[in-house]
Design an enzyme around this catalytic site. Sequence first.
Site, mmCIF file in Angstrom:
data_model
loop_
_atom_site.group_PDB
_atom_site.id
_atom_site.type_symbol
_atom_site.label_atom_id
_atom_site.label_comp_id
_atom_site.label_asym_id
_atom_site.label_seq_id
_atom_site.Cartn_x
_atom_site.Cartn_y
_atom_site.Cartn_z
ATOM 1 N N LYS A 178 0.844 -1.199 0.000
ATOM 2 C CA LYS A 178 0.000 0.000 0.000
ATOM 3 C C LYS A 178 0.878 1.248 0.000
ATOM 4 O O LYS A 178 1.537 1.564 0.983
ATOM 5 C CB LYS A 178 -0.923 0.047 1.221
ATOM 6 C CG LYS A 178 -1.994 1.130 1.015
ATOM 7 C CD LYS A 178 -2.603 1.638 2.285
ATOM 8 C CE LYS A 178 -1.848 2.756 2.925
ATOM 9 N NZ LYS A 178 -1.769 4.010 2.150
ATOM 10 N N GLU A 222 10.042 0.826 10.305
ATOM 11 C CA GLU A 222 11.055 1.849 9.981
ATOM 12 C C GLU A 222 10.376 3.191 10.188
ATOM 13 O O GLU A 222 9.507 3.568 9.401
ATOM 14 C CB GLU A 222 11.519 1.720 8.521
ATOM 15 C CG GLU A 222 12.153 0.392 8.176
ATOM 16 C CD GLU A 222 13.531 0.210 8.775
ATOM 17 O OE1 GLU A 222 14.105 1.176 9.297
ATOM 18 O OE2 GLU A 222 14.028 -0.929 8.734
ATOM 19 N N GLY A 241 7.021 4.599 8.057
ATOM 20 C CA GLY A 241 6.187 5.792 8.210
ATOM 21 C C GLY A 241 6.436 6.424 9.564
ATOM 22 O O GLY A 241 7.520 6.271 10.139
ATOM 23 N N SER A 242 5.429 7.110 10.068
ATOM 24 C CA SER A 242 5.628 7.871 11.298
ATOM 25 C C SER A 242 5.654 6.957 12.519
ATOM 26 O O SER A 242 5.059 5.876 12.527
ATOM 27 C CB SER A 242 4.501 8.894 11.442
ATOM 28 O OG SER A 242 3.271 8.218 11.530
ATOM 29 N N THR A 243 6.323 7.429 13.561
ATOM 30 C CA THR A 243 6.396 6.680 14.819
ATOM 31 C C THR A 243 5.002 6.498 15.405
ATOM 32 O O THR A 243 4.668 5.436 15.930
ATOM 33 C CB THR A 243 7.331 7.425 15.796
ATOM 34 O OG1 THR A 243 8.644 7.415 15.212
ATOM 35 C CG2 THR A 243 7.381 6.775 17.159
ATOM 36 N N GLY A 264 3.332 3.745 13.544
ATOM 37 C CA GLY A 264 4.081 2.519 13.863
ATOM 38 C C GLY A 264 3.670 1.951 15.210
ATOM 39 O O GLY A 264 3.489 0.739 15.369
ATOM 40 N N CYS A 285 13.589 10.747 6.371
ATOM 41 C CA CYS A 285 13.507 10.249 7.749
ATOM 42 C C CYS A 285 14.832 10.429 8.478
ATOM 43 O O CYS A 285 14.868 10.687 9.669
ATOM 44 C CB CYS A 285 13.115 8.786 7.747
ATOM 45 S SG CYS A 285 14.144 7.811 6.623
ATOM 46 N N GLU A 323 10.235 15.547 15.266
ATOM 47 C CA GLU A 323 10.517 15.445 13.838
ATOM 48 C C GLU A 323 9.616 16.427 13.081
ATOM 49 O O GLU A 323 8.394 16.386 13.219
ATOM 50 C CB GLU A 323 10.235 14.017 13.352
ATOM 51 C CG GLU A 323 10.609 13.819 11.901
ATOM 52 C CD GLU A 323 10.250 12.429 11.380
ATOM 53 O OE1 GLU A 323 9.152 11.942 11.685
ATOM 54 O OE2 GLU A 323 11.077 11.862 10.660
#
Length: 486
Positions: free
Chosen positions: A190, A264, A242-244, A247, A298, A395
């Site tokens: 995706k 990641e 993607g983003s923390t 995640g 990132c 971030e």
Amino acid sequence: MAKAKKDNDWNLAPAPESTGHVKIDKKYDLFIGGKFVPPTAKKYFETVNPATEKILSQVAEAGQKDVDKAVKAARKAYDTVWSKMPPVERSKYIFRIARLIQERAREFAIIESIDGGKPIRESRDVDVPLAAAHFFYHAGWADKLNYAFPNAEVSSLGVVGQIIPWNFPLLMAAWKIAPALACGNTVVLKPAETTPLTALKLAELFMDAGLPDGVVNIITGAGSTGQALVEHSDIDKIAFTGSTQVGKMIKRSLAGKSTRLTLELGGKAANIIFEDSAIDQAVEGVVNGIYFNQGHVCCAGSRLFVEESISSEFIRKLKHRMDHLILGDPLDKNTDIGAINSEGQLNTIQSYLEAGEKDGFEMYQSNVAVPKKGFWCRPTLFTHVSQSSVISKEEIFGPVLAMQTFRTIDEVIDKANNTPYGLSAGVWTDKGSKIFNLTTKLKAGVVWANTFNKFDPTSPFGGYKESGFGREGGLHGLSAYLKITG
Ligand code: NAD
């Protein structure tokens, strides 16, 4: 030749990449079982060129039923074709994909820049060649997995669900698909909702390569499509970049299940400049680390630490360089800084600029002209920020650099490690001993020395702490797609 109006206006003639040979369809369906099929609910969303705000295409939104169809297609392909195929035959398909990406490199680079906003220089020289390199590298491993892990039994996992972000759409697809296929798994991928086009072009390329139906399925949509994929009961592994924040949600929803997971996630990398470094080279490395690609990386070097004795000189040189960066049309070959990927991301960046100013830090923005249409952010530098400020902790994912100074090595190691993230770091010094000292003490998955943002498929990439777990690239990346016993 046109005359420069002032020192910071280079006034280069436009050098736009020609788009004549690029075909973007008005509408894209879902790629399931080797063909494009409309979404069950007949829903589509727009993908927009962030540099012009023009709609590029309507893209299918996959719902739960479509996700289920894609997983079933991947399972069938795994059970009947891909897992039974001799590895040497699998490797031929992967080599073919790599070569076709090379053949269509210009087309992929242009679509990446139109859909995502990144400068053509980057998509042409980094994203596309590295994507092809990932397929070449993993094609080589497909029939040598027993040599990669000697004295062990290796086998594939099954069906893998892969979810990727918008900052390197084609490259992230390659990072995910190439090792999964080489290890004998089948895939449901995706892409991000703001940058689906190169993944859909990749689907066309898989058809051209004759890849057996269902080995790779590409379903488009936003977070709810990703969530349906994560929650599907017949997935053997989820690989997420993607983003923390997302995640963490994925990890929670897989708790207690046997589904394998690699994450990641985000980063807030330290770029450390010692007084004995080659300063002009370091300035260029800092610019490359945060401003090229609009800070949409990132592992961007978004926290700058400069040794106090050279900080005035460094700031002066960095500002001078910032003033000469060229911002504008991503398709122009002279452009250094393209468009911010979406209006939402631009708003996020702006809220951080306001937070930095509200905290009272000195903000410098290069005085480049900004186009009227589209989403843009000037390269920005905050100097002498505090460790506890929002702009040095969170971030931002934009061209915003937060700078601090330091006096001793221990001080800078403490400051650099004082972050919940740990994806990457950079060290600039003339002394090899300092480099070795820092690489062992910095808590980051990759530490670059006298360079920044360099990638290679043979080298594992991934983070510590809230930057995720698992590695992509190299043998470590392969092992994430295999059952290894013995
Ligand atoms: P994001 O987490 O918002 O979205 C990433 C992907 O997840 C998208 O495809 C999105 O549709 C999907 N998604 C959103 N909600 C979901 C949910 N609940 N369940 C499943 N999938 C969901 O991130 P983004 O804004 O697209 O990307 C930027 C982030 O990615 C940054 O934090 C960046 O640091 C990180 N990133 C990390 C790496 C790395 O290798 N560590 C590489 C690139 C980007």
